[in-house]
Design a protein around this motif. Structure first.
Motif, short mmCIF file in Angstrom:
data_model
loop_
_atom_site.label_atom_id
_atom_site.label_comp_id
_atom_site.label_asym_id
_atom_site.label_seq_id
_atom_site.Cartn_x
_atom_site.Cartn_y
_atom_site.Cartn_z
N ASP A 49 0.64 -1.31 -0.20
CA ASP A 49 0.03 0.00 0.47
C ASP A 49 1.03 1.39 0.31
OD1 ASP A 49 1.18 0.51 2.66
OD2 ASP A 49 -1.05 -0.98 3.85
N GLU A 50 0.14 1.76 0.06
CA GLU A 50 0.65 3.69 0.24
C GLU A 50 1.96 4.01 0.82
OE1 GLU A 50 1.21 5.53 -2.30
OE2 GLU A 50 -0.14 4.43 -3.60
N LYS A 51 1.13 3.59 2.13
CA LYS A 51 2.11 3.59 3.44
C LYS A 51 3.24 2.56 3.51
CE LYS A 51 1.63 3.54 8.58
NZ LYS A 51 0.67 3.08 9.53
N LYS A 52 3.42 1.54 2.59
CA LYS A 52 4.72 0.82 2.86
C LYS A 52 5.52 1.28 2.25
CE LYS A 52 3.03 -3.70 4.30
NZ LYS A 52 2.52 -4.98 3.75
N LEU A 53 5.19 2.08 0.89
CA LEU A 53 5.83 2.27 -0.33
C LEU A 53 6.60 3.35 0.27
CD1 LEU A 53 3.11 2.37 -3.45
CD2 LEU A 53 5.40 0.80 -2.74
N ALA A 54 5.95 4.56 1.12
CA ALA A 54 6.63 5.94 1.85
C ALA A 54 7.49 5.52 3.18
CB ALA A 54 5.35 6.34 2.64
N GLN A 55 7.33 4.18 3.59
CA GLN A 55 8.50 3.44 4.82
C GLN A 55 9.16 3.05 4.03
OE1 GLN A 55 8.14 4.42 8.04
NE2 GLN A 55 10.51 2.98 8.32
N TRP A 56 9.04 2.53 3.02
CA TRP A 56 10.47 1.95 2.00
C TRP A 56 11.38 3.09 1.49
CZ3 TRP A 56 7.23 -2.26 -0.77
CH2 TRP A 56 7.43 -3.37 0.01
N ALA A 57 11.09 3.99 0.93
CA ALA A 57 11.24 4.79 0.35
C ALA A 57 12.25 5.73 2.03
CB ALA A 57 10.23 6.03 -0.52
N LEU A 58 11.73 6.02 2.39
CA LEU A 58 12.26 6.48 3.59
C LEU A 58 13.48 6.12 3.98
CD1 LEU A 58 11.85 9.18 5.50
CD2 LEU A 58 11.19 7.39 7.09
N GLU A 59 13.14 4.28 3.76
CA GLU A 59 14.61 3.46 4.85
C GLU A 59 15.69 3.87 3.60
OE1 GLU A 59 13.61 0.06 5.88
OE2 GLU A 59 11.51 0.51 6.69
N ASP A 60 15.61 4.01 2.37
CA ASP A 60 16.42 4.10 1.33
C ASP A 60 17.01 5.41 1.34
OD1 ASP A 60 17.34 2.25 -1.53
OD2 ASP A 60 16.42 4.14 -2.03
N GLU A 61 16.48 5.83 1.75
CA GLU A 61 17.78 7.24 1.73
C GLU A 61 18.17 7.21 2.38
OE1 GLU A 61 17.36 10.40 -0.27
OE2 GLU A 61 15.07 9.10 -1.31
N TYR A 62 17.57 6.79 3.53
CA TYR A 62 18.46 6.43 4.73
C TYR A 62 20.35 5.32 4.90
CZ TYR A 62 20.73 4.83 9.45
OH TYR A 62 21.31 4.77 9.91
N GLU A 63 19.54 4.61 3.96
CA GLU A 63 20.16 3.90 3.84
C GLU A 63 21.88 4.69 2.82
OE1 GLU A 63 20.88 0.85 4.39
OE2 GLU A 63 19.44 0.50 5.70
N LYS A 64 21.10 5.13 1.23
CA LYS A 64 22.09 6.01 0.39
C LYS A 64 22.78 7.11 1.13
CE LYS A 64 18.57 7.22 -2.23
NZ LYS A 64 17.87 7.91 -3.54
N ALA A 65 21.77 7.39 2.11
CA ALA A 65 23.24 8.85 2.98
C ALA A 65 24.09 7.96 3.62
CB ALA A 65 22.04 9.70 3.87
N TYR A 66 23.73 6.83 4.13
CA TYR A 66 24.62 6.18 5.22
C TYR A 66 25.98 6.06 4.36
CZ TYR A 66 26.84 2.96 9.05
OH TYR A 66 27.64 2.44 9.57
N LYS A 67 25.97 5.53 2.93
CA LYS A 67 26.34 4.72 2.31
C LYS A 67 27.41 6.38 1.96
CE LYS A 67 25.03 0.98 0.24
NZ LYS A 67 24.70 -0.26 -0.88
N HIS A 68 26.86 7.08 1.46
CA HIS A 68 27.30 8.21 1.96
C HIS A 68 28.54 8.86 2.28
CE1 HIS A 68 28.67 12.30 -0.82
NE2 HIS A 68 28.10 12.47 0.56
N ALA A 69 28.36 8.13 4.00
CA ALA A 69 28.99 8.78 4.44
C ALA A 69 29.81 7.91 4.71
CB ALA A 69 27.41 9.16 5.97
N LEU A 70 29.94 7.18 4.79
CA LEU A 70 30.94 5.83 5.15
C LEU A 70 32.04 5.98 3.57
CD1 LEU A 70 29.11 2.11 5.97
CD2 LEU A 70 30.45 3.68 6.82
#
Length: 268
Positions: A49-70
């Protein structure tokens, strides 16, 4: 709606495109990292559903930012403030920045205490900087004052004196034409810029190599005479030479004695 298709991204084989829809329509929903894909067991036909999609997108933004920081800290050591500013410039949301920094500090990827100690040790072995310059640099990097003070404990008074004396011995050769007073002023200014305390500078100046003040006085007097004699002569010239010598840091008595003695024969 369901996940209708999962494809590997062309430019990054560890990232995937998620498509959702029903039998009438299909659309791109979001991109996700491989870790997120496995964590949530994403697969074709999965109900979403849209809620899950939004949550995955938010988690993905975190993962991308963490990799950039590394990647950012892998190039060289960074302070907490440097990482925070780098992520902020990439428009990473504040909650993600705080989480990333907590995770990196826990894993010792970011450690201001280690950064400060490493920086001080490097400068001690490669530069002539005093503690003031080191402190200023670390403050600009956002290191806490107590952490800086702790790191600078390894910079002993004896080491500071040795470095200040080395600077004096090197630079004093550049000022051999100057009076002892002017030479001390220039050396003091140079050492202050390097971050040495005034007290330490005074101790170091006691080791100033002995210089021939008379030679310096002679050089400066001749240079002044060469410039001034184009406009002045006689006693007026002598008076102005004395003024120039006093401005250069020589004592009034030494200047007038030298001028009276050296230019007396020329006037006769």
């Amino acid at each position: 709606m369901k996940i209708t298709k999962i494809t590997v991204q062309k430019n990054d084989p560890e990232r995937y495109n998620i498509f959702v829809g029903d039998q009438h329509e299909e659309r791109f929903a979001c991109g996700v990292d491989q870790e997120l894909l496995l964590r949530h067991h994403l697969h074709k036909g999965m109900e979403v559903d849209e809620k899950k999609l939004a949550q995955w997108a938010l988690e993905d933004e975190y993962e991308k930012a963490y990799k950039h920081a590394l990647h950012y800290v892998n190039r060289r050591m960074r302070t907490e403030q440097e990482v925070r500013l780098e992520l902020a410039n990439k428009e990473v949301i504040m909650d993600h920045i705080d989480r990333i920094l907590e995770a990196m500090k826990e894993r010792k990827y970011v450690n201001d205490h280690m950064y400060a100690k490493s920086y001080v040790n490097l400068e001690l072995s490669t530069s002539s900087k005093g503690p003031g310059r080191m402190k200023q640099y670390l403050e600009e990097k956002g290191v806490a004052r107590s952490t800086i003070e702790g790191a600078l404990l390894s910079y002993t008074k004896e080491q500071q004196l040795d470095k200040a004396i080395a600077v004096i011995q090197k630079k004093s050769r550049q000022y051999k034409k100057d009076s002892i007073q002017m030479k001390k002023k220039k050396l003091t200014d140079a050492l202050l810029r390097l971050g040495f305390s005034y007290e330490m500078i005074q101790l170091a100046l006691e080791h100033l190599p002995k210089a021939d003040e008379e030679d310096a006085l002679s050089i400066q007097a001749k240079q002044a005479a060469q410039k001034l004699q184009k406009k002045y002569s006689g006693q007026d010239l002598h008076r102005r030479i004395v003024q120039k010598l006093v401005q250069k840091g020589f004592s009034y008595q030494a200047a007038i004695d030298y001028v009276n003695e050296s230019f007396q024969e020329e006037d006769q």
